[in-house]
Structure formats: structure tokens, C-alpha cells
Design an enzyme around this catalytic site. Structure first.
Site, PDB file in Angstrom:
ATOM      1  N   GLU A  95      -0.368  16.942  -1.627  1.00 36.72           N
ATOM      2  CA  GLU A  95       0.293  16.632  -0.363  1.00 36.72           C
ATOM      3  C   GLU A  95       0.950  17.891   0.185  1.00 36.72           C
ATOM      4  OE1 GLU A  95       1.222  12.102  -0.069  1.00 36.72           O
ATOM      5  OE2 GLU A  95       2.967  13.163  -0.832  1.00 36.72           O
ATOM      6  N   SER A 136      -0.358  12.682   6.579  1.00 38.40           N
ATOM      7  CA  SER A 136      -0.878  12.244   7.874  1.00 38.40           C
ATOM      8  C   SER A 136      -2.298  11.690   7.794  1.00 38.40           C
ATOM      9  CB  SER A 136      -0.775  13.367   8.915  1.00 38.40           C
ATOM     10  OG  SER A 136       0.580  13.729   9.121  1.00 38.40           O
ATOM     11  N   LYS A 162       7.737   4.496   1.169  1.00 36.92           N
ATOM     12  CA  LYS A 162       8.987   5.277   1.257  1.00 36.92           C
ATOM     13  C   LYS A 162      10.169   4.319   1.438  1.00 36.92           C
ATOM     14  CE  LYS A 162       6.332   9.251   2.671  1.00 36.92           C
ATOM     15  NZ  LYS A 162       6.262  10.527   3.371  1.00 36.92           N
TER      16      LYS A 162
HETATM   17  P1  13P Z   1       2.406  10.391   5.857  1.00 35.88           P
HETATM   18  O1  13P Z   1       1.093   9.707   5.602  1.00 35.88           O
HETATM   19  O2  13P Z   1       3.371   9.577   6.647  1.00 35.88           O
HETATM   20  O3  13P Z   1       2.211  11.782   6.377  1.00 35.88           O
HETATM   21  O4  13P Z   1       3.121  10.561   4.408  1.00 35.88           O
HETATM   22  C1  13P Z   1       2.396  11.131   3.376  1.00 35.88           C
HETATM   23  C2  13P Z   1       3.154  10.955   2.129  1.00 35.88           C
HETATM   24  O5  13P Z   1       4.173  11.590   1.929  1.00 35.88           O
HETATM   25  C3  13P Z   1       2.671   9.963   1.173  1.00 35.88           C
HETATM   26  O6  13P Z   1       3.320  10.074  -0.052  1.00 35.88           O
END
Ligand code: 13P
Length: 259
Positions: free
Chosen positions: A175, A219, A20
């Protein structure tokens, strides 16, 4: 086990780290150095997706290491007067092999709809980039019993534009929006139910669904990865927060290789 899951197709596990909008040259150097040292063997394919400015750093650092590099987004347009955009061919030119498309943060914060997402998937495939197509429902949609229909609609947006054969080249990441960054992961059974439904939906549209890799994201941690990977239709993970730590990402890769 349903018919599709029981077909004897080996889908190599895939673990993708979505960094991200995190990192700096110094922090990335430490993370990449640690990932390199930990990426030994194992029946798992590993990918990291840093922010655009750090793609070259990651590609150079991971040269000769079995960790591929991907981007988090791309433009659907080939080139021209589109300030701030990055094309698929620019990404392949750098040495990227993967790209995340239609992440819920792009859909929800930047207004990407199913049409835009399909165009981006198409642009990625045209440039020989492997798209990781993200789908998933919000909490209110799940509570309204719409999880499957939302995910099917998001998939349909891509399959109807690409056609069944090309759609078979896409990796799908389920997701659930309510599980992203919340520490509230879907249970293995909840995730498996949607994954089986995704595979059945793709098959119903003529896609060679038994070979499509379906990742779970939301998560995922070293603590819950093994139970997710034990599910018949979970072929890997798209990992956010835990991919920013060497141990977190590496232990998830180890769990994938062992499953
Ligand atoms: P997290 O693993 O921080 O929940 O994020 C998941 C995600 O959006 C991966 O693209």
C-alpha cells in the site's frame, strides 16, 4: 514475465475490505446485508475488517456466507494488564480468521515500528490468525528513489523475526502511502514492479515466495481493479473507501474472480 511469476502456482485472488474507523450498527447492517446478497460463487476469497466493536455483528451476520471477518489490528501481548488492547486469542475466540498488521496509519499515526509489527505478525500466527502485513513507501521516499528499499526493509523486519518458513504463511499488502485515500492509485505497472520486487526479495530470503499472496491497496475501485488484477504478481486487493459500499466492494470481487 520473470521466473517466479511464471511458476505454475495458482494463487486464489483475495479481496479484503478495510472499513477503518467507519460504521455504526445500522450502517453495517445495511452494508453486510448487501454484501451477503452479492457474495455468490466466483473464484475469489472475500474478507471484511470492521472496527473491533462491530466484529461480532459482522461474524453473526455473515455466518454461512463466503465472506470471512478480520480485525484491523491486534496486540502482540497474550493477556494481562494492557488497558485498551485486544489479543489475538480474543479475535480467534470471536471467530475472526484474519488480521491486518502494520497498516501505514498504524505505523505513521500510532508509532508502530518494524519491531512492533513483527511481534504482532508473530502473535497472529501463534493464534492461527492469518496476518495481512502492510508495507509501502511515502511519496517523498518514492521521489527519492527509495520505494523498493523501504518495502524490503519493512519485509525484512518480519522475515528476520519469523524465519522463512513462517513468513511464507503471511499475506503481504503493498500500500503506497501516497495512494491511500487520495484517489491517486499506483498504475498497474508501478504496482506490478513493486510486487515483483517483493516476491523476488522474499525468495532471496528463502521464503516460498511463489505461494505468497500479494495484495495491492491504495484507491482501488471497481474502475481500476481489473487492470490491477491483470498483473502477474497482483493477487488481490486491500480496499478502503470502496469497501464501504456494496457495489464498490462486490464489483472489485467480480473483477478478481474474472481475472
Ligand atoms: P483506500 O482504498 O481508501 O485508498 O484505502 C486503502 C487502504 O488503506 C486499505 O487498507
Amino acid at each position: 514475465m520473470n521466473d517466479l511469476a511464471s511458476v505454475l502456482v495458482v494463487r486464489k485472488k483475495l479481496v479484503v475490505g478495510n472499513w477503518k474507523m467507519n460504521g455504526s450498527l445500522a450502517r453495517n447492517a445495511a452494508l453486510l446485508g448487501g454484501l451477503k446478497a452479492a457474495a455468490v460463487g466466483g473464484e475469489v476469497e472475500r474478507v471484511v475488517c470492521p472496527p473491533y466493536p462491530y466484529l461480532v455483528q459482522a461474524i453473526e451476520s455473515l455466518a454461512g456466507v463466503p465472506i470471512a471477518v478480520g480485525a484491523q489490528n491486534l496486540s502482540a501481548i497474550k493477556e494481562g494488564a494492557h488497558t485498551g488492547e485486544v489479543s489475538a486469542s480474543m479475535l480467534t475466540d470471536l471467530g475472526c480468521r484474519w488480521v491486518i498488521v502494520g497498516h501505514s496509519e498504524r505505523r505513521n499515526l500510532y508509532g508502530e515500528d518494524d519491531v512492533a509489527v513483527a511481534a504482532k505478525v508473530q502473535a497472529a500466527l501463534d493464534a492461527k490468525l492469518m496476518p495481512i502485513l502492510c508495507v509501502g513507501e511515502t511519496l517523498s521516499q518514492r521521489e527519492a528513489g527509495q520505494a523498493e528499499s523501504i518495502v524490503h526493509r519493512q519485509l525484512d523486519g518480519v522475515v528476520s523475526v519469523l524465519g522463512a518458513e513462517r513468513a511464507g504463511a503471511v499475506v503481504v499488502a503493498y500500500e503506497p502511502v501516497w495512494a491511500i485515500g487520495t484517489g491517486r492509485t499506483a498504475s498497474p505497472e508501478q504496482a506490478q514492479a513493486i510486487h515483483a520486487s517483493i516476491r523476488a526479495f522474499l525468495a532471496s530470503r528463502g521464503v516460498n515466495a511463489a505461494e505468497v499472496r500479494l495484495l495491492y491497496g491504495g484507491s482501488v475501485t471497481a474502475a481500476n481493479a481489473a487492470s490491477l488484477f491483470a498483473q502477474a504478481d497482483i493477487d488481490g486487493a486491500l480496499v478502503g473507501g470502496a469497501s464501504l459500499q456494496v457495489e464498490g466492494f462486490s464489483e472489485i470481487c467480480v473483477a478478481a474472480a474474472a481475472s
